[in-house]
Design a protein around this motif. Structure first.
Motif, short mmCIF file in Angstrom:
data_model
loop_
_atom_site.label_atom_id
_atom_site.label_comp_id
_atom_site.label_asym_id
_atom_site.label_seq_id
_atom_site.Cartn_x
_atom_site.Cartn_y
_atom_site.Cartn_z
N PHE A 211 47.08 6.34 -1.56
CA PHE A 211 46.44 6.04 -0.03
C PHE A 211 47.62 5.64 0.93
CE2 PHE A 211 43.37 4.38 -3.31
CZ PHE A 211 42.36 4.53 -2.81
N PHE A 212 48.75 5.38 0.50
CA PHE A 212 49.84 5.42 1.39
C PHE A 212 49.95 7.00 2.21
CE2 PHE A 212 51.61 1.73 -1.21
CZ PHE A 212 50.81 0.95 -0.70
N VAL A 213 49.78 7.92 1.39
CA VAL A 213 49.83 9.22 1.92
C VAL A 213 49.06 9.69 2.95
CG1 VAL A 213 50.07 11.73 1.28
CG2 VAL A 213 51.03 10.11 -0.16
N ALA A 214 47.85 8.81 3.03
CA ALA A 214 46.51 9.32 3.79
C ALA A 214 46.96 8.99 5.21
CB ALA A 214 45.35 8.61 3.39
N PHE A 215 47.65 7.85 5.50
CA PHE A 215 47.83 7.56 6.93
C PHE A 215 48.72 8.69 7.55
CE2 PHE A 215 49.98 5.33 10.45
CZ PHE A 215 48.90 5.00 11.12
N ALA A 216 49.56 9.38 6.88
CA ALA A 216 50.63 10.00 7.34
C ALA A 216 49.95 11.58 7.76
CB ALA A 216 51.89 10.53 6.71
N ILE A 217 48.90 11.73 6.73
CA ILE A 217 48.09 13.00 6.96
C ILE A 217 47.20 12.75 8.11
CG2 ILE A 217 46.57 14.51 5.68
CD1 ILE A 217 47.71 14.14 3.24
N ASN A 218 46.68 11.71 8.40
CA ASN A 218 45.67 11.47 9.30
C ASN A 218 46.63 11.56 10.65
OD1 ASN A 218 43.26 11.31 8.33
ND2 ASN A 218 43.69 8.99 7.75
N VAL A 219 47.76 11.32 10.85
CA VAL A 219 48.58 11.26 12.13
C VAL A 219 48.80 12.70 12.44
CG1 VAL A 219 50.58 10.92 13.31
CG2 VAL A 219 49.57 9.00 11.95
N VAL A 220 49.04 13.63 11.55
CA VAL A 220 49.24 15.05 11.83
C VAL A 220 47.95 15.51 12.15
CG1 VAL A 220 49.70 17.17 10.63
CG2 VAL A 220 51.05 15.19 10.17
N ALA A 221 46.82 15.45 11.50
CA ALA A 221 45.46 15.69 11.83
C ALA A 221 45.05 15.41 13.03
CB ALA A 221 44.39 15.21 10.82
N LEU A 222 45.37 13.96 13.66
CA LEU A 222 45.11 13.59 14.97
C LEU A 222 45.60 14.60 15.91
CD1 LEU A 222 43.88 11.55 17.08
CD2 LEU A 222 45.92 10.25 16.43
N PHE A 223 46.87 14.81 15.75
CA PHE A 223 47.65 15.66 16.95
C PHE A 223 46.90 17.00 16.70
CE2 PHE A 223 50.84 18.01 19.02
CZ PHE A 223 51.20 17.17 20.11
N ALA A 224 46.67 17.68 15.74
CA ALA A 224 46.00 19.15 15.71
C ALA A 224 44.63 19.19 16.42
CB ALA A 224 46.00 19.48 14.10
N ARG A 225 44.17 18.00 16.27
CA ARG A 225 42.52 18.01 16.73
C ARG A 225 42.66 17.87 18.46
NH1 ARG A 225 38.16 14.76 12.99
NH2 ARG A 225 38.47 15.83 11.21
N LEU A 226 43.59 16.97 18.67
CA LEU A 226 43.77 16.64 20.00
C LEU A 226 44.37 17.97 20.77
CD1 LEU A 226 45.32 13.09 20.44
CD2 LEU A 226 43.13 13.94 20.89
N ARG A 227 45.14 18.65 20.14
CA ARG A 227 45.54 19.90 20.75
C ARG A 227 44.35 20.74 21.23
NH1 ARG A 227 48.56 25.16 18.11
NH2 ARG A 227 49.03 26.00 19.90
N ILE A 228 43.32 20.77 20.12
CA ILE A 228 42.19 21.76 20.47
C ILE A 228 41.39 21.16 21.49
CG2 ILE A 228 39.79 22.60 19.38
CD1 ILE A 228 41.93 22.62 16.70
N VAL A 229 40.93 19.64 21.55
CA VAL A 229 40.04 18.99 22.30
C VAL A 229 40.58 19.58 23.98
CG1 VAL A 229 39.58 16.77 23.29
CG2 VAL A 229 39.43 17.17 20.85
N VAL A 230 41.70 19.52 24.04
CA VAL A 230 42.26 19.82 25.63
C VAL A 230 42.28 21.20 25.84
CG1 VAL A 230 43.52 17.82 25.53
CG2 VAL A 230 44.60 19.83 25.01
N THR A 231 41.87 22.28 24.93
CA THR A 231 41.79 23.62 25.42
C THR A 231 40.82 24.00 26.59
OG1 THR A 231 40.21 24.07 23.50
CG2 THR A 231 42.50 24.25 23.14
N PRO A 232 41.06 25.11 27.03
CA PRO A 232 40.12 25.44 28.14
C PRO A 232 38.86 26.03 27.51
CG PRO A 232 42.35 26.68 28.57
CD PRO A 232 42.20 25.87 27.16
N THR A 233 38.70 26.41 26.23
CA THR A 233 37.51 26.90 25.56
C THR A 233 36.76 25.71 25.26
OG1 THR A 233 38.77 28.84 24.44
CG2 THR A 233 36.58 27.89 23.57
N PHE A 234 37.54 24.73 24.60
CA PHE A 234 36.67 23.46 24.37
C PHE A 234 36.14 22.67 25.72
CE2 PHE A 234 35.85 19.16 23.07
CZ PHE A 234 35.49 19.16 21.83
#
Length: 447
Positions: A211-234
């Motif tokens: 359960f403690f590992v999950a938070f660190a993984i979610n932070v990485v996933a958040l930045f990966a998603r935000l990178r896509i959200v601001v793309t011209p395609t999106f």
């Protein structure tokens, strides 16, 4: 799209993501796919960490007074709470999306998901706080469900926009790869701690680490998603309303029938999902002398087969059509339900065969289960209607699956679990037939 001064905002994170995009150039469909896999893996890792703990931890920690079977059934009842909360999370976060923007929405949703998950790692047991332990478990599970509703990001639609015309099935399966990857990581972690620690140490502190590992993984996933959200395609897709978050009431009013059909179309996949992940672990844990760590490794092996089956589903869908593949795999799942009980009750060899065959069928069907009916939605409602369809599909097909399957099997034997799986396959076939008939009516009306 942050309209209000002083409103919660993820603008600093979005600016960082934008700088990376500017440095690296335009993000293509392949990079979007990687971001999607990272995001979905984090969600499914959270999902499976909780699911495994609902079998090997929570019945003893939270419901020790109820006995092994009833304690597990109570744990599965709490497991279902997240799926009930998920549509409410979708409605809440779509409102946040419309008011403050998708970056803010994803930031809040994924931090809520990570926080709810990591707090579960600090959960006190019934011996320490009595029934407050169950109350806290329910509250944190609701938090997970609400967050999962908000974590819907329209990435499947974005991949469809970015994918070549003749490879839509291939790109549609990409988000589903997160399920077997998340299961493999969660199973490996729990198997390690179960095999290396004494039962007392595992119940005291060992189970908490995943359960403690999950938070660190979610932070990485958040930045990966935000990178896509601001793309011209999106952003272009958003501007053309392909990914526009329409109000929930509007989407339900205009697309309600297709939402219901879409929720039942992947029912076989979602019922199968739990029949090869959570349910067999509970059955082996309760009714055999087999070590749970060993069966978790069997699940990990099955997940590898499932991953390759998901990849195969993309090629098959592009060649033969997504609905045709879903129909064939639903029929396969119906056939599997007839001899699955004998396999699961057939010792180690039978268990391994059950898991491999089950994961292959699951991968072929689950790989194309996302958005099978999405093309029926109008562009203005597709984002919101697809989110609601996903929520209801998980609720109807997966939310109560472990509880129902274990309750039926515990009372009537494993054959009842097979009957439950058969009912999901029948619902999928009926939903696909009804969707085809409605599509014919629409085509006739336009002619």
């Amino acid at each position: 799209m942050n309209a209000a001064s002083g409103a919660p905002s993820s603008e600093p994170l979005e600016r960082d993501a934008s700088r990376i995009n500017a440095r690296d150039g335009k993000i293509d469909a392949g990079e979007i796919a990687i971001g999607v896999i990272i995001g979905r893996t984090s969600e499914f890792f959270d999902f499976f960490v909780y699911a495994i703990a609902s079998v090997v931890v929570f019945p003893q920690l939270v419901f020790p007074y109820a006995g092994p079977l009833v304690g597990t059934l109570l744990s599965f009842a709490v497991f279902a709470v997240a799926f009930i909360a998920r549509p409410f999370g979708t409605a809440l976060f779509i409102a946040i999306d419309r008011r403050f923007g998708r970056g803010t929405k994803l930031t809040i949703a994924l931090f809520l998901l990570g926080l709810s998950t990591v707090c579960l790692g600090f959960l006190p047991g019934h011996e320490q706080v009595g029934h407050w332990s169950a109350a806290m478990l329910i509250a944190l599970r609701i938090g997970q469900g609400v967050a999962l509703g908000g974590a819907w990001d329209g990435m499947a639609s974005l991949l469809s926009v970015s994918a070549p015309e003749k490879r839509r099935g291939w790109y549609a399966m990409v988000p589903q790869l997160g399920a077997p990857i998340g299961l493999m990581v969660a199973s490996a972690l729990f198997a390690y701690f179960l095999s290396k620690l004494s039962a007392a140490d595992f119940m005291d502190w060992g189970w908490r680490y995943p359960f403690f590992v999950a938070f660190a993984i979610n932070v990485v996933a958040l930045f990966a998603r935000l990178r896509i959200v601001v793309t011209p395609t999106f952003q272009a897709a958003f501007e053309t309303l392909e990914l526009h978050p329409a109000p929930v009431t509007k989407a339900v009013r205009e697309e309600g029938g297709d939402i219901i059909i879409g929720a039942f179309a992947p029912l076989a996949s979602f019922a199968m999902f739990h029949m090869v992940t959570v349910f067999p672990l509970s059955w082996v844990f309760l009714y055999t002398d087999e070590a749970p760590s060993r069966f978790l490794m069997i699940e990990l092996i099955g997940a590898v087969f499932g991953l390759f089956a998901i990849l195969a589903s993309g090629w098959l869908a592009d060649r033969y059509g997504r609905r045709a593949l879903l129909a064939v795999t639903a029929a396969g799942i119906a056939a599997f339900s007839g001899f699955a009980p004998q396999l699961l009750d057939g010792g180690p060899a039978g268990e391994l065969t059950y898991m491999i065959l089950g994961f292959i069928l699951l991968g072929l069907s689950f790989g194309q289960a996302s958005g099978a009916i999405a093309s029926s939605f109008s562009l203005t409602n597709r984002y919101t209607a697809s989110a609601l369809t996903s929520d209801l599909a998980w609720l109807f097909g997966a939310g109560f699956a472990p509880l129902a399957a274990l309750a039926l099997s515990g009372r009537f034997g494993l054959v009842a679990g097979g009957a439950y799986l058969l009912s999901g396959a029948i619902c999928t076939l009926l939903a696909l037939w009804l969707n085809r008939e409605l599509a014919k009516e629409r085509a006739s009306a336009k002619a």
